[in-house]
Design an enzyme around this catalytic site. Structure first.
Site, short mmCIF file in Angstrom:
data_model
loop_
_atom_site.label_atom_id
_atom_site.label_comp_id
_atom_site.label_asym_id
_atom_site.label_seq_id
_atom_site.Cartn_x
_atom_site.Cartn_y
_atom_site.Cartn_z
N TYR A 43 0.82 -1.22 0.00
CA TYR A 43 0.00 0.00 0.00
C TYR A 43 0.86 1.27 0.00
CZ TYR A 43 -4.44 -2.37 1.12
OH TYR A 43 -5.59 -3.13 1.09
N CYS A 75 -3.21 -1.21 9.85
CA CYS A 75 -2.33 -0.66 8.80
C CYS A 75 -2.39 0.85 8.91
CB CYS A 75 -2.84 -1.14 7.44
SG CYS A 75 -1.99 -0.37 6.05
N THR A 77 -1.10 3.03 6.80
CA THR A 77 -1.35 3.66 5.50
C THR A 77 -2.85 3.71 5.22
OG1 THR A 77 0.73 2.63 4.78
CG2 THR A 77 -0.66 3.60 3.08
N CYS A 189 4.39 2.02 10.85
CA CYS A 189 3.87 1.05 9.89
C CYS A 189 3.80 -0.24 10.68
CB CYS A 189 4.82 0.91 8.71
SG CYS A 189 4.46 -0.54 7.68
N1 DGL Z 1 1.49 -2.35 7.16
C1 DGL Z 1 1.15 -1.18 6.45
C2 DGL Z 1 1.17 0.07 7.31
O1 DGL Z 1 1.00 -0.02 8.51
C3 DGL Z 1 1.61 -0.93 5.04
C4 DGL Z 1 2.65 -1.74 4.36
C5 DGL Z 1 2.56 -1.58 2.85
O2 DGL Z 1 1.73 -2.29 2.26
O3 DGL Z 1 3.25 -0.73 2.27
O4 DGL Z 1 1.30 1.15 6.84
#
Ligand code: DGL
Length: 265
Positions: A43, A75, A77, A189
């Site tokens: 993402y 997540c 994002t 993240c």
């Molecule tokens: N685990 C995700 C987050 O907390 C995003 C990782 C990704 O898909 O780039 O932002």
């Protein structure tokens, strides 16, 4: 009638396991479904428009399929971009995951903190707002790393990268003007707490790493405090939106998080 509805965790990949772990520890009887949007992974390199179009629609379909009692967008994002849209689309409690800037500001002695997230997360106005509200007297530096997401995915599959790779990622924060003052880093993240030990070991000096997972687990426990649970949770289920994502290299790690069953959508 026993209420068997699960708590549904959602992330692009395995990152949300860092939130699932402390939640399982608090809610021993809760049934869990963990969904990794492997077809949409990663993402962090997508645009706001792509995330905003994908996440609420997918969660709507997942809510119909699994009938959860509560959804956790594990997540940063997806949460910093789409939490509001998901909440207004679904008639369910939805818990988000946003950068733990508040506890980092509380912990920092030097009043300089780093926010390590995905590229998409670190540019969000949501992060500006958290920094202004909770770290107004701190220097807040940010760095986005898609590579660290990949390193965490690999680590869960049993492949651990050498410390230089982690050190170079940390340099993205520490080498910025003022970065030499940073004493606290927010793992913004959900993938990053999975490699917190590797990050700490590779750091050029002692640094404190903070993330929101324990606080999110407590929030989930609070929101479900009056719920009834089955006597035993039964095996958790890991669901992947892309075929083949739950290969044999990942299964042992999923089992460690209580996810004994896998399914590809
Ligand atoms: N685990 C995700 C987050 O907390 C995003 C990782 C990704 O898909 O780039 O932002």
């Amino acid at each position: 009638m026993v209420d068997t509805r699960p708590i549904l965790f959602f992330d692009s990949g395995v990152g949300g396991l860092s939130v699932l772990a402390p939640t399982r520890a608090l809610l021993r009887q809760a049934p869990f479904v963990y969904v990794a949007d492997s077809a949409g992974f990663p993402y962090g390199t997508k645009t706001e428009a792509e995330i905003a179009a994908r996440v609420p629609a997918l969660l709507g379909r997942l809510a119909e399929r699994y009938r959860p009692r509560l959804i956790v967008i594990a997540c940063n994002t997806a949460s910093t971009i789409a939490l509001g849209a998901v909440r207004s689309a679904l008639d369910l409690p939805v818990v988000g995951t946003v950068p733990a800037i508040k506890p980092a500001a509380q912990a920092s002695v030097t009043r300089a903190i780093g926010v390590l997230g995905t590229d998409a997360t670190v540019r969000q106005p949501y992060v500006d707002d958290l920094a202004a509200r909770f770290a107004g007297d701190c220097l807040v530096l940010r760095h986005g790393s898609a590579e660290l997401v990949t390193l965490a995915e690999d680590a869960l599959r049993g492949t651990v990268a050498p410390p230089e790779r982690y050190r170079a990622i940390l340099a993205g924060l520490l080498d910025q003007p003022g970065g030499d003052r940073i004493d606290t880093i927010v793992n913004a993240c959900t993938h990053f707490p999975l490699v917190a030990d590797q990050l700490a070991a590779a750091a050029p000096r002692p640094l404190t790493f903070v993330d929101g997972s324990a606080g999110i687990a407590r929030r989930i426990a609070y929101l479900t405090r009056d719920h009834e649970w089955p006597e035993r949770a039964g095996p958790g289920r890991a669901v992947f939106t892309g075929a083949g994502a739950a290969d044999d290299t990942l299964r042992p790690a999923l089992a460690r998080f209580g996810l004994a069953e896998t399914e590809s959508l």
